[in-house]
Design a protein around this motif. Structure first.
Motif, PDB file in Angstrom:
ATOM      1  N   PHE A  39      33.229  37.077  45.439  1.00 54.13           N
ATOM      2  CA  PHE A  39      34.253  37.028  44.394  1.00 54.13           C
ATOM      3  C   PHE A  39      33.857  36.124  43.242  1.00 54.13           C
ATOM      4  N   THR A  67      46.660  36.468  46.021  1.00 55.74           N
ATOM      5  CA  THR A  67      46.172  35.795  47.227  1.00 55.74           C
ATOM      6  C   THR A  67      46.980  34.536  47.509  1.00 55.74           C
ATOM      7  N   VAL A 124      38.770  46.861  48.099  1.00 56.43           N
ATOM      8  CA  VAL A 124      37.914  46.131  47.170  1.00 56.43           C
ATOM      9  C   VAL A 124      36.462  46.116  47.627  1.00 56.43           C
ATOM     10  N   LYS A 129      40.370  38.051  37.719  1.00 58.39           N
ATOM     11  CA  LYS A 129      40.327  36.994  38.739  1.00 58.39           C
ATOM     12  C   LYS A 129      41.655  36.257  38.863  1.00 58.39           C
ATOM     13  N   THR A 186      43.796  45.558  51.388  1.00 60.42           N
ATOM     14  CA  THR A 186      43.304  45.173  50.063  1.00 60.42           C
ATOM     15  C   THR A 186      41.797  44.897  50.093  1.00 60.42           C
ATOM     16  N   THR A 241      44.013  38.311  40.940  1.00 65.72           N
ATOM     17  CA  THR A 241      43.590  38.275  42.347  1.00 65.72           C
ATOM     18  C   THR A 241      43.967  36.959  42.992  1.00 65.72           C
ATOM     19  N   TYR A 286      36.770  35.173  50.212  1.00 64.75           N
ATOM     20  CA  TYR A 286      36.281  35.320  48.835  1.00 64.75           C
ATOM     21  C   TYR A 286      34.758  35.217  48.794  1.00 64.75           C
TER      22      TYR A 286
END
Length: 196
Positions: A192, A76, A107, A69, A103, A72, A187
């Protein structure tokens, strides 16, 4: 020797509606001269049709990407700051949007995890609520654009959503808020925060 099982395309109502909506959006964007947006939406339509014809068997990655995380969020954050600081409607903007889109595709294109089953009525109510909201916004945007280019003083009298947002995102602080909310919403759609 048994014959191989024939692949039957899965054309659920939701998949057909998504394809139709995206096709309409692609045509509208192309008609109004936003060719990059049109190409993007036509590509999504083609991907969804191929996915249905292959029975949902398109595999982009054999193993889903599972980046930490913190990594990521760091990537981001960098891309978000580029969007905030780069000139609007520039090639830098376009390159960052493409990078984010690719991306997300890598994902998100994986089987959805098992989720807690909710009552059918609740799911149906939620579906209709979000669908009607999305359709209303799309109709407003389409009608506003058509009127803005066909009526005298159309831009002032019939502003599109992007025109209404222009004053807010013209300065760095407005773009910072907008990009932050946009990325946070993304997200949320990718679930996420629920990932372990």
């Amino acid at each position: 020797m048994s014959s191989p099982q024939r692949l039957v395309p899965s054309w659920s109502l939701s998949s057909v509606l998504w394809i139709c909506v995206l096709a309409i959006m692609a045509g509208f964007q192309t008609w109004r001269g936003a060719y990059v947006d049109g190409i993007l939406f036509f590509s999504l339509v083609a991907m969804l049709i191929i996915d249905r014809l292959t029975g949902g068997r398109i595999v982009i990655m054999k193993k889903p990407i599972a980046a930490p995380k913190i990594l990521t969020l760091a990537i981001t954050g960098v891309l978000g700051m580029v969007l905030v600081l780069a000139p609007r409607h520039s090639w830098v903007d376009l390159a960052v949007f493409i990078a984010i889109g690719v991306t997300v595709l890598l994902v998100a294109w994986e089987p959805a995890p098992d989720r807690e089953q909710r009552p059918h009525k609740a799911l149906l109510r939620s579906m209709w609520m979000w669908s009607l909201l999305a359709v209303a916004i799309c109709l407003w945007e389409a009608a506003a654009f058509v009127l803005s280019v066909t009526m005298p003083g159309g831009n002032e009298d019939y502003p599109t959503i992007s025109v209404l947002l222009d004053p807010f995102v013209e300065n760095v602080w407005g773009r910072l808020v907008f990009v932050g909310l946009w990325l946070a919403a993304g997200y949320g759609l990718l679930r996420f925060w629920r990932r372990t």
